[in-house]
Scaffold this motif. Structure first.
Motif, PDB file in Angstrom:
ATOM      1  N   THR A  63       0.872  -1.518   0.550  1.00 47.39           N
ATOM      2  CA  THR A  63      -0.317  -0.291   0.406  1.00 47.39           C
ATOM      3  C   THR A  63       0.808   1.008  -0.097  1.00 47.39           C
ATOM      4  O   THR A  63       0.546   2.506  -0.063  1.00 47.39           O
ATOM      5  CB  THR A  63      -0.891  -0.257   1.158  1.00 47.39           C
ATOM      6  N   ASP A  64       1.780   0.831   0.311  1.00 50.79           N
ATOM      7  CA  ASP A  64       3.010   2.249   0.213  1.00 50.79           C
ATOM      8  C   ASP A  64       3.702   2.379  -1.452  1.00 50.79           C
ATOM      9  O   ASP A  64       3.429   3.571  -1.779  1.00 50.79           O
ATOM     10  CB  ASP A  64       4.037   2.234   1.293  1.00 50.79           C
ATOM     11  N   ALA A  65       3.398   1.505  -1.911  1.00 53.09           N
ATOM     12  CA  ALA A  65       4.350   1.019  -3.188  1.00 53.09           C
ATOM     13  C   ALA A  65       3.496   1.742  -3.954  1.00 53.09           C
ATOM     14  O   ALA A  65       3.665   2.082  -5.353  1.00 53.09           O
ATOM     15  CB  ALA A  65       4.930  -0.294  -3.145  1.00 53.09           C
ATOM     16  N   TYR A  66       2.056   1.451  -4.167  1.00 52.88           N
ATOM     17  CA  TYR A  66       0.973   1.868  -4.538  1.00 52.88           C
ATOM     18  C   TYR A  66      -0.308   2.911  -4.250  1.00 52.88           C
ATOM     19  O   TYR A  66      -0.666   2.766  -2.775  1.00 52.88           O
ATOM     20  CB  TYR A  66       0.196   0.493  -5.704  1.00 52.88           C
ATOM     21  N   HIS A  67      -0.349   4.259  -5.064  1.00 54.80           N
ATOM     22  CA  HIS A  67      -1.142   5.161  -4.378  1.00 54.80           C
ATOM     23  C   HIS A  67      -2.710   4.232  -4.827  1.00 54.80           C
ATOM     24  O   HIS A  67      -3.060   4.969  -6.191  1.00 54.80           O
ATOM     25  CB  HIS A  67      -0.999   6.751  -4.819  1.00 54.80           C
ATOM     26  N   LEU A  68      -3.098   4.034  -3.906  1.00 56.03           N
ATOM     27  CA  LEU A  68      -4.653   3.591  -4.433  1.00 56.03           C
ATOM     28  C   LEU A  68      -5.273   4.223  -3.818  1.00 56.03           C
ATOM     29  O   LEU A  68      -5.651   5.270  -2.591  1.00 56.03           O
ATOM     30  CB  LEU A  68      -4.465   2.280  -3.001  1.00 56.03           C
ATOM     31  N   ASP A  69      -6.644   4.566  -4.371  1.00 59.90           N
ATOM     32  CA  ASP A  69      -7.664   5.459  -4.092  1.00 59.90           C
ATOM     33  C   ASP A  69      -8.984   4.724  -2.461  1.00 59.90           C
ATOM     34  O   ASP A  69      -8.683   5.647  -1.890  1.00 59.90           O
ATOM     35  CB  ASP A  69      -9.365   4.925  -4.631  1.00 59.90           C
ATOM     36  N   ARG A  70      -8.375   3.597  -1.620  1.00 59.43           N
ATOM     37  CA  ARG A  70      -8.647   2.881  -0.544  1.00 59.43           C
ATOM     38  C   ARG A  70      -7.809   1.989  -0.137  1.00 59.43           C
ATOM     39  O   ARG A  70      -7.896   0.742  -0.294  1.00 59.43           O
ATOM     40  CB  ARG A  70     -10.156   1.865  -1.096  1.00 59.43           C
ATOM     41  N   PRO A  71      -6.584   3.156   0.035  1.00 58.89           N
ATOM     42  CA  PRO A  71      -5.273   1.753   0.899  1.00 58.89           C
ATOM     43  C   PRO A  71      -5.793   0.992   2.000  1.00 58.89           C
ATOM     44  O   PRO A  71      -5.363  -0.061   1.932  1.00 58.89           O
ATOM     45  CB  PRO A  71      -4.220   2.543   1.336  1.00 58.89           C
ATOM     46  N   ASN A  72      -6.083   1.161   2.725  1.00 55.16           N
ATOM     47  CA  ASN A  72      -7.113   1.164   4.011  1.00 55.16           C
ATOM     48  C   ASN A  72      -7.626  -0.455   3.352  1.00 55.16           C
ATOM     49  O   ASN A  72      -6.975  -1.585   4.211  1.00 55.16           O
ATOM     50  CB  ASN A  72      -8.134   1.480   4.653  1.00 55.16           C
ATOM     51  N   SER A  73      -8.306  -0.548   2.815  1.00 54.56           N
ATOM     52  CA  SER A  73      -9.151  -1.549   2.425  1.00 54.56           C
ATOM     53  C   SER A  73      -8.860  -3.051   1.970  1.00 54.56           C
ATOM     54  O   SER A  73      -8.698  -3.673   1.858  1.00 54.56           O
ATOM     55  CB  SER A  73     -10.536  -0.758   1.245  1.00 54.56           C
ATOM     56  N   THR A  74      -7.945  -2.209   1.046  1.00 56.07           N
ATOM     57  CA  THR A  74      -7.113  -2.863   0.566  1.00 56.07           C
ATOM     58  C   THR A  74      -5.617  -3.485   1.013  1.00 56.07           C
ATOM     59  O   THR A  74      -5.557  -5.187   1.145  1.00 56.07           O
ATOM     60  CB  THR A  74      -5.888  -2.392  -0.929  1.00 56.07           C
ATOM     61  N   GLY A  75      -5.093  -3.474   2.448  1.00 54.18           N
ATOM     62  CA  GLY A  75      -4.241  -3.956   2.668  1.00 54.18           C
ATOM     63  C   GLY A  75      -4.776  -4.757   4.017  1.00 54.18           C
ATOM     64  O   GLY A  75      -3.944  -5.709   4.258  1.00 54.18           O
ATOM     65  N   GLU A  76      -6.632  -4.405   3.983  1.00 55.81           N
ATOM     66  CA  GLU A  76      -7.015  -5.536   4.584  1.00 55.81           C
ATOM     67  C   GLU A  76      -7.685  -6.643   3.979  1.00 55.81           C
ATOM     68  O   GLU A  76      -7.623  -7.853   4.824  1.00 55.81           O
ATOM     69  CB  GLU A  76      -8.660  -4.842   4.834  1.00 55.81           C
ATOM     70  N   LEU A  77      -7.985  -6.631   2.771  1.00 58.83           N
ATOM     71  CA  LEU A  77      -7.835  -8.062   1.714  1.00 58.83           C
ATOM     72  C   LEU A  77      -7.274  -8.542   1.276  1.00 58.83           C
ATOM     73  O   LEU A  77      -6.546  -9.774   1.642  1.00 58.83           O
ATOM     74  CB  LEU A  77      -8.186  -7.361   0.429  1.00 58.83           C
ATOM     75  N   LEU A  78      -6.199  -7.636   1.564  1.00 57.44           N
ATOM     76  CA  LEU A  78      -4.338  -8.912   1.976  1.00 57.44           C
ATOM     77  C   LEU A  78      -4.252 -10.112   2.679  1.00 57.44           C
ATOM     78  O   LEU A  78      -3.468 -11.207   2.872  1.00 57.44           O
ATOM     79  CB  LEU A  78      -3.150  -8.022   1.191  1.00 57.44           C
ATOM     80  N   GLN A  79      -4.124  -8.679   4.233  1.00 55.80           N
ATOM     81  CA  GLN A  79      -4.179  -9.992   4.986  1.00 55.80           C
ATOM     82  C   GLN A  79      -4.610 -10.342   5.314  1.00 55.80           C
ATOM     83  O   GLN A  79      -4.543 -12.126   5.974  1.00 55.80           O
ATOM     84  CB  GLN A  79      -4.253  -8.506   6.338  1.00 55.80           C
ATOM     85  N   ARG A  80      -6.104 -10.598   4.349  1.00 54.19           N
ATOM     86  CA  ARG A  80      -6.704 -12.164   4.977  1.00 54.19           C
ATOM     87  C   ARG A  80      -6.881 -13.343   3.829  1.00 54.19           C
ATOM     88  O   ARG A  80      -7.018 -14.122   4.696  1.00 54.19           O
ATOM     89  CB  ARG A  80      -8.739 -10.652   4.907  1.00 54.19           C
TER      90      ARG A  80
END
Length: 692
Positions: A63-80
């Motif tokens: 989530t630091d390497a890519y500027h995402l519109d919804r970084p928290n949501s994407t980080g939670e998806l990867l962790q899950r």
């Protein structure tokens, strides 16, 4: 025997195959592959030859390497996925790589967990596919569907233009303005392109940032297009323009309005699309994009042109309707009462609210004996033909009113006329538009008599009148409802006689004002307020209506009941004998002298009264009454109890009599006979100089 064709055991495969396969996948695949360690840091990334993407992102958290519109949501998806091992397929995310130019892009992401031979968690594999163009196409389809849903459902030009800006903002544009040629908004034919610089355009709709709206004026402002700008070019060759906005662009100096919008929005891209139809220019659409949005491209232009065609057709339909509506409204106004309708015993006021329905009408008709006919009606529909039908019915009811018929009889004969009009329409050719349009109308007809203090009412599919007593109360009104005009029903019309106190208010309205009990109660409350000015009460009813509740328009007629002033009426009971005409002449002469009428009027009235009384003595039955009323004209009435009416005839030269009514018809402006339950009355009206 040789085993050359047998499968090679896995243990004997070339150990370099896996490495070659991974190298190809990470360097040649169109799918972006990302390997993440258990801390979600990028350890390997596929990138096209010549790209430095790997150098910029390796070792960094996803989530630091890519500027995402919804970084928290994407980080939670990867962790899950890392925690559960349950893969995620085709999840849409928006963002861009670190250092990549331009706005966010759309990616379809599939994530798997990587496990070692002993089951230990090694990390994640994320397959990323750039679907930006596909998403753009899908988004354009959404805007196109929204446009078709918002635009074209109304014949109001303002609503049509507002539908366009609401369909494209936000999303396709950050700020949108629709301008229409000023004359087109008034229903005129659009000018053939190219559009001259002197032709004004009026802003019909805008939507976007409030700051831009505040700085750039309001809807209904007009402007002329500055030469050498994208706007002027678009209406010159009727082709769209999309340009990059730059504060240093020379043409902005000639167009300070666009410069203000650009600064307020920090806009970087502008698209201008002319609204044209068959080579004629109806207006112009301007679309702006600001930070976070991509510049307009050719695909956007195609969508904007499609939208412009649909909007132009809708505006032209609304323009045609507006022109027809203006013509029909003008005809309607010309067909309604134009002069003062003040009467001696009743005060009236009215209001006609414009709307889609052109068939509303009202009338105040003076009748003999200081009586007043009060009429309100409505022909359902819009357009010129509706106004014409309304005029036909109003003319018929005026003619019937002059016959002194009972209200129920008036409506019955009016309904006969309506049936003939419907038959004529049904006989039109099948291809005629009017042949398919049914007719429907309603009417209420009432007669107020100040001497009996009664109001006789009949109605044809119309709301009953509202009565407000002098103390503000609203007594119940029971008026039987007859069938609507043009209806297939053949039920008879009924008459109700209402006893009315002096100073009461009678309210007659079209159905739009009285659709239900709550609306009727609102009208009664507005009329119950004490106010000697009847027009203010009339306006108060309009003010009490909820906003936007009368799109079809309405008509309201108020009448405050009064009496004939004692000094303007004289009544005598006469004996039924041969000397009575002479006595009547004397009584009349004395009364007219008291009213200071001129000698010519006095002599004519004496002769009229003499002939009417003589006729009543010879052919009528007692009791015999004579009444004079001085209003805007002079009325003479002779009452007797015989139901037999005299007839005007032309006496021969040798006849000794038979000239009485002929003489009366020559001296009076109007004359006639009316009947009631007690007999009949012969009446005349004379125009008196100075009374009007």
């Amino acid at each position: 025997m040789s085993d050359a064709g047998a499968p090679v055991p896995a243990s004997t495969k070339d150990d370099g195959l896996d490495a070659a396969l991974l190298d190809r996948l990470f360097n040649q695949s169109v799918v972006g592959l990302h390997v993440l360690d258990p801390q979600l840091r990028l350890v390997r990334v596929s990138s096209p030859p010549g790209s430095d993407l790997a150098e910029r992102v390796l070792g960094r958290h996803f989530t630091d390497a890519y500027h995402l519109d919804r970084p928290n949501s994407t980080g939670e998806l990867l962790q899950r996925v890392l925690d559960t091992g349950v893969p995620v397929h085709d999840r849409l995310v928006h963002g861009r790589a670190e250092g990549a130019p331009g706005p966010s892009r759309s990616f379809l992401v599939t994530v798997f967990r990587l496990n070692g031979k002993q089951g230990q968690v090694l990390g994640l594999l994320a397959a990323v596919v750039d679907v930006t163009e596909r998403e753009k196409a899908r988004t354009r389809a959404i805007y196109r569907a929204r446009l078709l849903r918002n635009v074209g459902r109304s014949l109001d030009m303002a609503t049509t233009c507002q539908g366009l800006v609401e369909a494209v903002v936000p999303g396709f544009a950050d700020f949108a303005v629709v301008e229409v040629v000023d004359d087109v908004l008034r229903g005129a034919d659009p000018p053939i392109g190219p559009l001259g610089a002197e032709v004004p355009l009026r802003r019909a709709a805008l939507r976007g940032l409030k700051d831009a709206e505040g700085r750039d004026g309001l809807v209904s402002d007009t402007r002329r297009l500055p030469a050498g700008t994208p706007f002027a070019l678009a209406v010159s060759d009727l082709q769209p323009r999309h340009v990059a906005l730059d504060a240093d662009s020379p043409w902005l100096a000639a167009d300070p309005q666009t410069a203000r919008v650009m600064r307020a929005l920090d806009a970087h891209s502008l698209m201008v699309v002319p609204l044209t139809l068959h080579g004629a220019v109806l207006g112009l659409v301007s679309l702006y994009r600001g930070p976070g949005s991509e510049p307009y491209d050719a695909n956007d232009t195609t969508l904007a042109q499609t939208a412009a065609v649909h909007v132009a057709l809708s505006i032209d339909n609304a323009r045609r309707y507006e022109r027809d509506h203006v013509i029909a409204s003008t005809v309607q106004r010309r067909l309604l009462p134009q002069g003062d309708s003040a009467r001696i015993a009743v005060d009236t006021a009215h209001v006609l609210l414009p709307g889609r329905n052109i068939g509303c009408w009202f009338d105040t008709i003076g009748l003999s004996g200081a009586r007043t006919a009060l009429v309100v009606g409505n022909v359902a529909g819009h357009g010129l033909q509706t106004a014409i039908t309304m005029g036909q019915l109003r003319t018929v009811i005026q003619a019937l009113a002059g016959l002194d018929l009972e209200p129920a009889e008036v409506l019955a004969r009016l309904n006969d006329t309506a049936d003939r009009l419907a038959a004529e329409r049904a006989a039109l050719p099948a291809g005629d538009r009017l042949h398919r349009e049914s007719l429907k109308a309603s009417c209420v007809y009432a007669v107020y008599d100040p001497f009996s203090r009664t109001c006789t009412v009949a109605r044809a599919g119309h709301p009953a009148p509202i009565v407000i007593a002098p103390d503000g109360s609203a007594p119940a009104v029971d008026v039987p409802e007859g069938p609507a005009l043009f209806a297939s029903e053949s039920a008879p019309f009924a008459t109700a006689v209402l006893e009315i106190d002096e100073g009461s208010i009678l309210a007659f309205a079209t159905g739009a004002l009285l659709p239900d009990d709550e609306s009727a109660a609102r009208v009664r409350r507005a009329l119950a307020r004490p106010d000697p000015n009847l027009q203010r009460l009339c306006d108060g009813v309009v003010y009490s209506q909820p906003t936007g509740s009368l799109p079809d328009g309405a008509a309201l007629l108020l009448a405050r009941t009064g009496r004939v002033p004692p000094d303007r009426v004289a009544t005598w009971e006469l004996v039924h004998e041969r000397t009575t005409p002479a006595v009547a002449r004397t009584l009349v002469r004395d009364r007219l002298d008291g009213w200071n009428l001129d000698d010519e009027t006095v002599q004519a009235t004496e002769l009229i009264v003499s002939e009417l009384v003589t006729n009543a003595v010879r052919y009528g039955t007692p009791p015999l009454h004579l009444r004079l009323i001085l209003d805007r004209s002079l009325t003479c009435e002779v009452h007797d109890s015989s139901p037999v009416a005299p007839h005007l005839r032309h006496a021969r030269t040798v006849d000794e009599g038979g000239r009485g009514l002929f003489i009366v018809s020559q001296l009076a402006t109007h004359w006639g006979t009316r009947y009631d339950q007690h007999g009949k009355a012969l009446w005349t009206e004379q125009e008196v100089p100075g009374l009007r």
